[in-house]
Motif scaffolding. Structure first.
Motif, PDB file in Angstrom:
ATOM      1  N   HIS A 110       0.860  -1.192   0.000  1.00  0.00           N
ATOM      2  CA  HIS A 110       0.000   0.000   0.000  1.00  0.00           C
ATOM      3  C   HIS A 110       0.890   1.233   0.000  1.00  0.00           C
ATOM      4  N   GLY A 111       0.277   2.422   0.021  1.00  0.00           N
ATOM      5  CA  GLY A 111       1.013   3.639  -0.289  1.00  0.00           C
ATOM      6  C   GLY A 111       1.637   4.385   0.875  1.00  0.00           C
ATOM      7  N   HIS A 112       1.547   3.905   2.097  1.00  0.00           N
ATOM      8  CA  HIS A 112       2.079   4.654   3.229  1.00  0.00           C
ATOM      9  C   HIS A 112       3.601   4.795   3.158  1.00  0.00           C
ATOM     10  N   PHE A 113       4.108   5.830   3.848  1.00  0.00           N
ATOM     11  CA  PHE A 113       5.527   6.182   3.751  1.00  0.00           C
ATOM     12  C   PHE A 113       6.448   5.026   4.107  1.00  0.00           C
ATOM     13  N   ASP A 114       6.064   4.222   5.120  1.00  0.00           N
ATOM     14  CA  ASP A 114       6.935   3.156   5.588  1.00  0.00           C
ATOM     15  C   ASP A 114       6.858   1.902   4.723  1.00  0.00           C
ATOM     16  N   HIS A 115       6.254   2.037   3.553  1.00  0.00           N
ATOM     17  CA  HIS A 115       6.195   0.961   2.570  1.00  0.00           C
ATOM     18  C   HIS A 115       6.644   1.444   1.184  1.00  0.00           C
ATOM     19  N   LEU A 116       6.387   2.713   0.870  1.00  0.00           N
ATOM     20  CA  LEU A 116       6.583   3.207  -0.494  1.00  0.00           C
ATOM     21  C   LEU A 116       7.683   4.252  -0.639  1.00  0.00           C
ATOM     22  N   ALA A 117       8.044   4.942   0.431  1.00  0.00           N
ATOM     23  CA  ALA A 117       8.853   6.160   0.313  1.00  0.00           C
ATOM     24  C   ALA A 117      10.186   5.950  -0.391  1.00  0.00           C
ATOM     25  N   ASP A 118      10.827   4.793  -0.208  1.00  0.00           N
ATOM     26  CA  ASP A 118      12.147   4.573  -0.799  1.00  0.00           C
ATOM     27  C   ASP A 118      12.109   3.851  -2.136  1.00  0.00           C
ATOM     28  N   VAL A 119      10.927   3.455  -2.578  1.00  0.00           N
ATOM     29  CA  VAL A 119      10.833   2.718  -3.840  1.00  0.00           C
ATOM     30  C   VAL A 119      11.349   3.531  -5.026  1.00  0.00           C
ATOM     31  N   PRO A 120      11.016   4.835  -5.146  1.00  0.00           N
ATOM     32  CA  PRO A 120      11.546   5.589  -6.298  1.00  0.00           C
ATOM     33  C   PRO A 120      13.074   5.586  -6.353  1.00  0.00           C
ATOM     34  N   GLN A 121      13.739   5.763  -5.214  1.00  0.00           N
ATOM     35  CA  GLN A 121      15.203   5.773  -5.217  1.00  0.00           C
ATOM     36  C   GLN A 121      15.765   4.408  -5.610  1.00  0.00           C
ATOM     37  N   LEU A 122      15.169   3.347  -5.090  1.00  0.00           N
ATOM     38  CA  LEU A 122      15.656   2.012  -5.429  1.00  0.00           C
ATOM     39  C   LEU A 122      15.466   1.723  -6.913  1.00  0.00           C
ATOM     40  N   LEU A 123      14.337   2.123  -7.469  1.00  0.00           N
ATOM     41  CA  LEU A 123      14.098   1.903  -8.896  1.00  0.00           C
ATOM     42  C   LEU A 123      15.054   2.710  -9.768  1.00  0.00           C
ATOM     43  N   ALA A 124      15.568   3.814  -9.220  1.00  0.00           N
ATOM     44  CA  ALA A 124      16.460   4.696  -9.992  1.00  0.00           C
ATOM     45  C   ALA A 124      17.941   4.345  -9.820  1.00  0.00           C
ATOM     46  N   ARG A 125      18.272   3.317  -9.062  1.00  0.00           N
ATOM     47  CA  ARG A 125      19.683   3.004  -8.795  1.00  0.00           C
ATOM     48  C   ARG A 125      20.452   2.752 -10.100  1.00  0.00           C
ATOM     49  N   ASP A 126      21.593   3.409 -10.241  1.00  0.00           N
ATOM     50  CA  ASP A 126      22.443   3.192 -11.419  1.00  0.00           C
ATOM     51  C   ASP A 126      22.918   1.743 -11.501  1.00  0.00           C
ATOM     52  N   ALA A 127      23.177   1.130 -10.341  1.00  0.00           N
ATOM     53  CA  ALA A 127      23.682  -0.241 -10.325  1.00  0.00           C
ATOM     54  C   ALA A 127      22.669  -1.236 -10.872  1.00  0.00           C
TER      55      ALA A 127
END
Length: 332
Positions: A110-127
């Motif tokens: 679901h969309g709460h911060f403690d589930h979703l907040a870091d997903v954009p950064q992880l999806l954007a990882r150069d590695a």
């Protein structure tokens, strides 16, 4: 005319039987009620409700939240007005040093911060740039990811789900299960709401609203099945017949949910292994949790102890594994 009607009826009954048989969930157990071995499956608790799963060449992430940002008001309540402050350096360090590699699939409950907040950064990882990552989430979470500037090519690989989908991927399947959010003692809960379009960039914890809460049943070809829940609630009828080999059980406040643990264990058929989740304080750095000296933390977490008691009362031999943050293990 009667004969024609009988033929039509017989055909309809036959077709209906075929459809019902085709729609039935596959029996994941061997003869005699035995379940699949967990050999080859490794899991890693990422704190809060986050998990990494690996089986063979397949990698999955579920609700990966690594920032551990402040979330409480001075009186200890969840405060939706607090600023949304992710921790990019910490997220990158943990992803680089502790995760096993790029996931094939990222699951969001679901969309709460403690589930979703870091997903954009992880999806954007150069590695991970050269690896295709599919994401399963509901419409609200999809719009929130766009508002948080998740990469466009990753957004194009989002599969919007709402519960009821049964999806085939190379080497495994995912059944999307309608679920419910945890409820406080007064029956309310944090930041309800939905989004039907991308909002302005979220600035506070409360801007990341729930949307639709989902759970997932992952079945690895030739391996075990794992039930993943990000909350401490259930839509009981949606779970009938699942019978996972491993169940990840949300353990946040559930005092308002009638017989939560008993109902969950019963409807899931008393899984051989259960894992408490979403039971830490959400702010202690993960590195500290992972390296805590013996004696500085309880030998058994209160959440695991509660599951021990519930499982023992049922007498079905369910084993409760108390995970250590960031430590990979086989749930056997």
């Amino acid at each position: 005319m009667r004969q024609q009607r009988r033929m039509v009826l017989k055909t309809a009954v036959a077709m209906g039987t075929s459809v019902l048989l085709g729609a039935a969930r596959p029996e994941p157990h061997a003869a005699g009620g035995r379940r699949a071995s967990t050999a080859g499956l490794t899991m890693r608790w990422l704190g809060v409700a986050g998990w990494e799963l690996r089986f063979g060449e397949t990698g999955l992430l579920f609700d990966p939240y690594l920032s551990r940002m402040p979330f409480e008001s001075p009186d200890g309540d969840l405060d939706p007005s607090l600023p949304l402050r992710t921790a990019p350096e910490s997220v990158e360090r943990i992803a680089r040093e502790s995760l096993s590699g790029a996931p094939d699939l990222l699951l969001v409950s679901h969309g709460h911060f403690d589930h979703l907040a870091d997903v954009p950064q992880l999806l954007a990882r150069d590695a991970w740039a050269g690896h295709r990552i599919r994401t399963l989430c509901d419409e609200t979470s999809h719009h929130l990811l766009a508002a948080m500037d998740a990469p466009a090519r990753r957004l194009a690989d989002v599969v919007r789900v709402q519960g009821g989908e049964y999806l085939q991927f190379p080497g495994y399947t995912v059944e999307v299960v309608r679920s419910l959010h945890s409820q406080f003692g007064d029956h309310g809960y944090f930041a309800p709401g939905t989004r039907t379009a991308a909002p302005a960039a979220p600035r506070t914890l409360g801007d990341l609203v729930e949307g639709r809460t989902l759970a997932y049943m992952v079945r690895f070809d030739g391996g075990p099945s794992v039930y993943l829940s990000g909350t401490s609630n259930l839509a009981e009828r949606e779970l009938t017949g699942l019978r996972p080999d491993v169940a990840v059980v949300g353990m946040t406040s559930y005092s308002a949910v009638h017989r939560y643990l008993e109902r969950l264990l019963e409807v899931l058929g008393d899984p051989p292994v259960v894992l408490p989740s979403h039971h830490d304080d959400m702010v202690t750095p993960l590195a500290r949790l992972a390296t805590a000296a013996p004696g500085t933390v309880p030998a058994r977490s209160p959440a695991a102890a509660a599951l021990d008691e519930a499982a023992a009362a049922r007498g079905a031999g369910t084993r409760v594994v108390d995970p250590v943050a960031l430590r990979s293990f086989t749930p056997a």
